[in-house]
Design a protein around this motif. Structure first.
Motif, PDB file in Angstrom:
ATOM      1  N   THR A   1      -3.248   4.026   5.428  1.00 11.87           N
ATOM      2  CA  THR A   1      -3.528   3.314   4.185  1.00 11.87           C
ATOM      3  C   THR A   1      -4.520   4.110   3.360  1.00 11.87           C
ATOM      4  O   THR A   1      -5.724   3.923   3.496  1.00 11.87           O
ATOM      5  CB  THR A   1      -4.119   1.917   4.456  1.00 11.87           C
ATOM      6  N   PRO A   2      -4.004   4.986   2.514  1.00  7.09           N
ATOM      7  CA  PRO A   2      -4.931   5.751   1.689  1.00  7.09           C
ATOM      8  C   PRO A   2      -5.637   4.845   0.693  1.00  7.09           C
ATOM      9  O   PRO A   2      -5.115   3.819   0.288  1.00  7.09           O
ATOM     10  CB  PRO A   2      -4.039   6.764   0.985  1.00  7.09           C
ATOM     11  N   SER A   3      -6.842   5.226   0.339  1.00  2.07           N
ATOM     12  CA  SER A   3      -7.613   4.467  -0.637  1.00  2.07           C
ATOM     13  C   SER A   3      -7.576   5.242  -1.955  1.00  2.07           C
ATOM     14  O   SER A   3      -6.774   6.157  -2.113  1.00  2.07           O
ATOM     15  CB  SER A   3      -9.024   4.311  -0.051  1.00  2.07           C
ATOM     16  N   GLY A   4      -8.378   4.851  -2.900  1.00  2.00           N
ATOM     17  CA  GLY A   4      -8.453   5.590  -4.156  1.00  2.00           C
ATOM     18  C   GLY A   4      -7.235   5.401  -5.034  1.00  2.00           C
ATOM     19  O   GLY A   4      -6.377   4.559  -4.768  1.00  2.00           O
ATOM     20  N   THR A   5      -7.176   6.209  -6.103  1.00  2.00           N
ATOM     21  CA  THR A   5      -6.066   6.130  -7.051  1.00  2.00           C
ATOM     22  C   THR A   5      -4.728   6.264  -6.328  1.00  2.00           C
ATOM     23  O   THR A   5      -3.770   5.534  -6.612  1.00  2.00           O
ATOM     24  CB  THR A   5      -6.196   7.253  -8.086  1.00  2.00           C
ATOM     25  N   LEU A   6      -4.677   7.192  -5.366  1.00  2.00           N
ATOM     26  CA  LEU A   6      -3.453   7.440  -4.624  1.00  2.00           C
ATOM     27  C   LEU A   6      -2.979   6.151  -3.926  1.00  2.00           C
ATOM     28  O   LEU A   6      -1.814   5.757  -4.028  1.00  2.00           O
ATOM     29  CB  LEU A   6      -3.715   8.545  -3.601  1.00  2.00           C
ATOM     30  N   GLY A   7      -3.921   5.486  -3.241  1.00  2.00           N
ATOM     31  CA  GLY A   7      -3.582   4.244  -2.558  1.00  2.00           C
ATOM     32  C   GLY A   7      -3.155   3.167  -3.537  1.00  2.00           C
ATOM     33  O   GLY A   7      -2.214   2.416  -3.279  1.00  2.00           O
ATOM     34  N   GLY A   8      -3.863   3.101  -4.677  1.00  2.00           N
ATOM     35  CA  GLY A   8      -3.532   2.089  -5.686  1.00  2.00           C
ATOM     36  C   GLY A   8      -2.138   2.304  -6.236  1.00  2.00           C
ATOM     37  O   GLY A   8      -1.365   1.365  -6.395  1.00  2.00           O
ATOM     38  N   LEU A   9      -1.790   3.568  -6.519  1.00  2.00           N
ATOM     39  CA  LEU A   9      -0.463   3.877  -7.056  1.00  2.00           C
ATOM     40  C   LEU A   9       0.610   3.531  -6.036  1.00  2.00           C
ATOM     41  O   LEU A   9       1.655   2.949  -6.368  1.00  2.00           O
ATOM     42  CB  LEU A   9      -0.373   5.362  -7.419  1.00  2.00           C
ATOM     43  N   LEU A  10       0.350   3.876  -4.756  1.00  2.00           N
ATOM     44  CA  LEU A  10       1.313   3.584  -3.688  1.00  2.00           C
ATOM     45  C   LEU A  10       1.530   2.085  -3.570  1.00  2.00           C
ATOM     46  O   LEU A  10       2.670   1.604  -3.506  1.00  2.00           O
ATOM     47  CB  LEU A  10       0.775   4.098  -2.356  1.00  2.00           C
ATOM     48  N   GLU A  11       0.419   1.340  -3.545  1.00  2.00           N
ATOM     49  CA  GLU A  11       0.496  -0.113  -3.383  1.00  2.00           C
ATOM     50  C   GLU A  11       1.227  -0.733  -4.584  1.00  2.00           C
ATOM     51  O   GLU A  11       2.065  -1.614  -4.416  1.00  2.00           O
ATOM     52  CB  GLU A  11      -0.925  -0.676  -3.263  1.00  2.00           C
ATOM     53  N   ALA A  12       0.913  -0.248  -5.776  1.00  2.00           N
ATOM     54  CA  ALA A  12       1.549  -0.803  -6.975  1.00  2.00           C
ATOM     55  C   ALA A  12       3.039  -0.496  -6.982  1.00  2.00           C
ATOM     56  O   ALA A  12       3.856  -1.305  -7.410  1.00  2.00           O
ATOM     57  CB  ALA A  12       0.897  -0.231  -8.231  1.00  2.00           C
ATOM     58  N   ARG A  13       3.429   0.680  -6.502  1.00  2.00           N
ATOM     59  CA  ARG A  13       4.838   1.054  -6.531  1.00  2.00           C
ATOM     60  C   ARG A  13       5.615   0.383  -5.406  1.00  2.00           C
ATOM     61  O   ARG A  13       6.695  -0.165  -5.635  1.00  2.00           O
ATOM     62  CB  ARG A  13       4.985   2.567  -6.407  1.00  2.00           C
ATOM     63  N   ASP A  14       5.060   0.431  -4.178  1.00  2.00           N
ATOM     64  CA  ASP A  14       5.855   0.050  -3.007  1.00  2.00           C
ATOM     65  C   ASP A  14       5.357  -1.202  -2.293  1.00  2.00           C
ATOM     66  O   ASP A  14       5.967  -1.639  -1.326  1.00  2.00           O
ATOM     67  CB  ASP A  14       5.869   1.217  -2.006  1.00  2.00           C
ATOM     68  N   GLY A  15       4.226  -1.779  -2.730  1.00  2.00           N
ATOM     69  CA  GLY A  15       3.661  -2.916  -2.013  1.00  2.00           C
ATOM     70  C   GLY A  15       4.435  -4.204  -2.250  1.00  2.00           C
ATOM     71  O   GLY A  15       5.255  -4.297  -3.170  1.00  2.00           O
ATOM     72  N   ALA A  16       4.152  -5.198  -1.387  1.00  2.00           N
ATOM     73  CA  ALA A  16       4.854  -6.485  -1.489  1.00  2.00           C
ATOM     74  C   ALA A  16       4.482  -7.209  -2.778  1.00  2.00           C
ATOM     75  O   ALA A  16       5.315  -7.874  -3.388  1.00  2.00           O
ATOM     76  CB  ALA A  16       4.516  -7.345  -0.284  1.00  2.00           C
ATOM     77  N   THR A  17       3.227  -7.066  -3.218  1.00  2.00           N
ATOM     78  CA  THR A  17       2.828  -7.708  -4.475  1.00  2.00           C
ATOM     79  C   THR A  17       2.982  -6.745  -5.642  1.00  2.00           C
ATOM     80  O   THR A  17       2.661  -7.077  -6.768  1.00  2.00           O
ATOM     81  CB  THR A  17       1.369  -8.191  -4.415  1.00  2.00           C
ATOM     82  N   GLY A  18       3.453  -5.535  -5.353  1.00  2.00           N
ATOM     83  CA  GLY A  18       3.625  -4.538  -6.405  1.00  2.00           C
ATOM     84  C   GLY A  18       5.001  -4.614  -7.033  1.00  2.00           C
ATOM     85  O   GLY A  18       5.702  -5.627  -6.935  1.00  2.00           O
TER      86      GLY A  18
END
Lengths: 304, 559
Positions: B265-282
């Motif tokens: 689970t990367p943090s930072g912008t990278l993690g945010g972009l990943l979560e926004a693109r592929d996350g369940a709430t994304g």
């Protein structure tokens, strides 16, 4: 804490940005009249507004359908009324024709009048509103009553076409439906029944033309029975119209309620928004002033 | 080194020291706005005294070192929150963009399209024989399909943009990591170079925002970088590892690897972009919800439409769903809505609305393939069925007759897309059947009465059932408006939560930034005052040189 030049500057800039953000938000509310620009402004209200919007659309649709149903059934009611008047006249003629004081000439004249009445009744039964047959039930596109005529164009027989049955129900509320159909047999009798309204008129005309007083007399109970059925159908349609009337009033009230509920969720309080605009404008001006004041101060100016 | 020449030398050294002091203050003032610049101080120290017998005489002042003023603890604290800040900020931005696709709560295009579509059916239920009302329904259906397709396409575009942003971030991180490794090598050689140290700290700040890091300062002046929450080293001394994106085409998701090892689970912008693109709430979750909406809507509408009758009966219908292998049992054919065991009734109807032939096919998806189904339907009187290009094609056998579909307890008509209103299976593919668009009279509003053998044009039972969809729990176990409300609400909550977290962390980060700046930042007034001080001292040293010179002059002339 030691204060640095950049710190003063960024702090001033951040304050300016925050004030501008509040100003823009207040201005948007005042300009658009919408309280929410995105679901995240108030997710719970956004979800409720979605339901309220759908509810309002359903209520409006039911209102429209109830209005359409009212139009159609009103026309059915009028037409049944007209047929009722025809039947009253036919009854009068039958009573006269049954009397032994009438001669063949008078009976011929009566037969001619009944023939006109019969044409009127058949035309009324095959009456339409737009493309829709009033008494067709599910057979709404082609005339429900099929008639056969002799060489002189006189109607000699009548029968119901296919599919002249109901119901054709339409939803007008959460759990309320209304039947739009008044199928011919319900109002005018099945074509095999002895009191089939067009059939009775044909028999009456033929009996009068044949100068047969006894036969005319014998037709009286069937004539009355057909009129009674017509009245019953009118009462039924009247009851449906009455229910629709009450329902439409309730739908209007509920639509108004739903509109104001949706409005409380979605619409900005304009007075409040106007106050917010002037307040946030003041705050923005203050932030601008503060930034200018801090940036104007420097030892360089003092030392000159 | 005593004597007048010594005094002259002392003055000269003091002049040099104060010059350097003034230059340092000047450099600070010049870099007051340079990002990442740490202010410096010339540390003045007394030079070693000269011993004359029993007395030690001072030999003046020199610059001992150039001190770089920086609070390492404040730096570490600041970097620790940057990962979280980048995470929530990237997520909040992406979700806010997704919100604009769905529209403002008072102006939701999808909700509008659904209610208009249902209202159209309500209107048609009142006027089943009206061609204009049929056209309206078909137009509303097309609008609804268009809104779903457009929304899905916009969300897909946003996901593609996020993928590009992810690739850019990974490239930037790799670049930064390489430069840090280079700097580490240079710092090993000259550890006290303040410019190099500033550059290193600037790069570390950037990494902290991009993916969240912890730093380890080594004895030799190098700094190693570990990914937050893992023991994986991005930079260790003069060596940089390579960050990469791993794409999984099966789920259309990305994962991050560091030299081949997965970073959970990367943090930072990278993690945010990943979560926004592929996350369940994304966006991926949102697209899945939209697909559920479209699928269930297509299934619910088609299930009612397929067994309905219109003003005109179609002579031929072609399934919109393609089966890859017509010889495989239907249960194993990978259909979007697998049919169940049941029965399908269908037949042929003449122009007068009389059903002239009909029959029932028992559907057993476990044993029956598409070809078997076609053969079974073909065996019924009055109808012909074939498989063409993996689609079921059913036609009326006799010219002048049309098809009539009866109860279908197997759901095979929906599964194969036969006689439906919509074609497609999800939000990207939903469309109105072009055959219906060309023949609005075939739009189903009624239900065939197989008992009486009749199809009546004024029958509105199908239209009424479709108009009532708005009150039925047909979309993911909810009514359509409830489903859209929960979708809107969930997106709003996720977006708001991300924005709130970002705001909270921003406040914290701003405080920490101030603490950092309090040590490292430049105050122009302070530097000017310091310059004045240096100027005064320089003047004094110059006076000393003149006095010493005068004294020397006196001595030389007097002799």
């Amino acid at each position: 804490m030691r204060i640095t030049t950049t710190m003063l500057f960024t702090q001033g800039l951040a304050g300016l940005q925050a004030a501008l953000d509040r100003f823009a938000r207040a201005q948007r509310q005042a300009a658009t009249g919408a309280r929410l620009a995105a679901p995240s402004d108030d997710p719970e209200a956004a979800a409720r507004a979605t339901r309220a919007t759908a509810r309002l659309a359903a209520l409006r649709q039911w209102q429209r359908q109830a209005a359409d149903a009212t139009d159609l059934l009103t026309m059915v009611d009028d037409t049944l009324g007209r047929v009722g008047e025809v039947m009253a006249r036919a009854h009068e003629l039958a009573l006269q024709g049954a009397s032994d004081t009438q001669g063949p000439v008078q009976r011929q004249a009566m037969a001619a009048e009944v023939d006109v009445l019969l044409d009127t009744v058949v035309a009324a039964i095959n009456e339409r509103l737009d493309r829709r047959q009033l008494f067709g039930g599910r057979q709404s596109t082609t005339p429900p009553l099929l008639v056969t005529r002799d060489a002189q164009g006189r109607i000699t027989g009548a029968a119901w076409g296919p599919d002249v049955t109901g119901p054709v129900t339409v939803q007008v509320d959460d759990a309320t439906t209304v039947d739009l159909a008044v199928p011919g047999p319900q109002a005018f009798g099945a074509d095999a029944a002895p009191d089939f309204l067009p059939g009775v008129l044909i028999q009456l005309r033929d009996a009068l033309a044949a100068d047969d007083g006894a036969a005319v007399r014998a037709l009286l109970p069937q004539l009355e029975s057909a009129t009674d059925r017509l009245d019953l159908a009118r009462i039924d349609v009247g009851a449906r119209l009455g229910r629709l009337d009450g329902l439409r009033r309730s739908l209007t009230d509920r639509t108004t309620d739903a509109e104001s509920f949706r409005s409380t969720l979605l619409d900005a309080d304009l007075a409040r928004a106007a106050i917010d605009v002037s307040q946030s404008q003041l705050a923005y001006q203050a932030a601008l002033g503060a930034l200018r004041a801090t940036q104007g101060l420097s030892l360089v100016d003092v030392l000159r | 080194m005593s004597g007048l020449l010594g005094v002259l030398g002392l003055g000269a050294r003091a002049l040099g020291a104060f010059q350097l002091d003034a230059a340092t203050a000047g450099n600070n003032a010049a870099n007051a706005l340079t990002p990442g610049y740490s202010r410096r101080r010339a540390v003045l120290a007394e030079l070693p005294p000269v011993t004359l017998g029993r007395i030690a005489v001072g030999s003046g002042v020199g610059v001992a070192t150039l001190e770089r003023l920086r609070d390492a603890l404040a730096d570490r604290r600041w970097r620790a929150v940057q990962g979280e800040l980048g995470l929530w900020r990237a997520q909040g931005d992406a979700l806010a963009a997704a919100e604009t696709v769905l529209g403002a709560p008072g102006d939701n295009a999808l909700l509008e399209a659904v209610t208009q579509f249902l209202a159209g059916w309500g209107e048609l239920a009142v006027h089943p024989e009206d061609l204009a009302a049929r056209q309206t329904v078909l137009t509303e259906a097309e609008t609804l399909a268009g809104v779903l397709r457009r929304t899905a396409a916009q969300l897909a575009t946003q996901r593609a943009e996020l993928a590009t942003a992810l690739a850019d971030t990974v490239a930037a991180v790799n670049d930064t990591a390489r430069r840090l490794a280079d700097l580490n090598r240079q710092l090993q050689a000259s550890r006290d170079n303040p410019a190099l140290a500033d550059e290193r700290d600037r790069l570390l700040d950037q990494l902290a925002r991009d993916l969240g890091i912890r730093t380890l300062a080594a004895e030799d002046g190098t700094t190693s970088v570990l990914l937050e929450g893992t023991g994986l080293a991005l930079v260790s001394g003069p060596r940089a590892a390579t960050l990469a994106l791993a794409y999984d085409p099966a789920t259309d998701t990305y994962a991050v690897t560091l030299d081949g090892t997965a970073v959970s689970t990367p943090s930072g912008t990278l993690g945010g972009l990943l979560e926004a693109r592929d996350g369940a709430t994304g966006l991926r979750g949102l697209l899945a919800q939209l697909d559920t909406f479209a699928r269930d809507l297509i299934a619910a509408v088609n299930a009612r439409h397929a067994v309905g009758t219109g003003l005109e009966a179609p002579t031929t219908v072609t399934g919109s769903v393609t089966v890859a292998d017509p010889a495989v049992p239907l249960a194993a054919a990978g259909l979007w809505r697998p049919p169940t065991a049941g029965a399908l009734t269908l037949g042929a109807v003449d122009a007068g609305g009389t059903i002239v032939a009909s029959g029932t096919v028992a559907v057993d998806p476990a044993a029956m393939s598409l070809a078997d189904l076609a053969a079974a339907i073909d065996g019924l009187p009055g109808v012909v069925a074939t498989v063409s290009g993996g689609r079921l094609v059913v036609s009326a056998e006799t010219a002048g007759q049309g098809l009539v579909f009866g109860p279908d307890s197997s759901g095979v008509l929906v599964a194969l897309g036969v006689h439906g209103l919509f074609t497609g299976t999800d939000a990207r593919t939903i469309a109105v059947d072009p055959a219906l668009r060309a023949a609005p009279a075939q739009l189903a509003t009624g239900v065939a009465d197989f008992g009486a053998g009749r199809v009546a044009p004024g029958d509105n039972r199908t239209a009424a059932a479709l108009a009532a969809l708005g009150q039925e729990a047909v979309i993911g176990g909810m009514t359509p408006d409830d489903f859209l409300a929960s979708l809107t609400g969930a997106l709003g909550v996720a977006s708001r939560a991300a924005a709130d977290r970002a705001r909270t962390v921003t406040t914290l980060a701003d405080d920490l930034e101030r603490a950092r700046q309090a040590v490292a930042g430049v105050n122009l007034d302070e530097e000017l005052a310091h310059l004045l001080q240096a100027q005064q001292a320089y003047g004094a040293a110059a006076t000393l040189v003149r006095v010493a010179n005068d004294m020397l002059d006196t001595l030389l002339r007097g002799l």
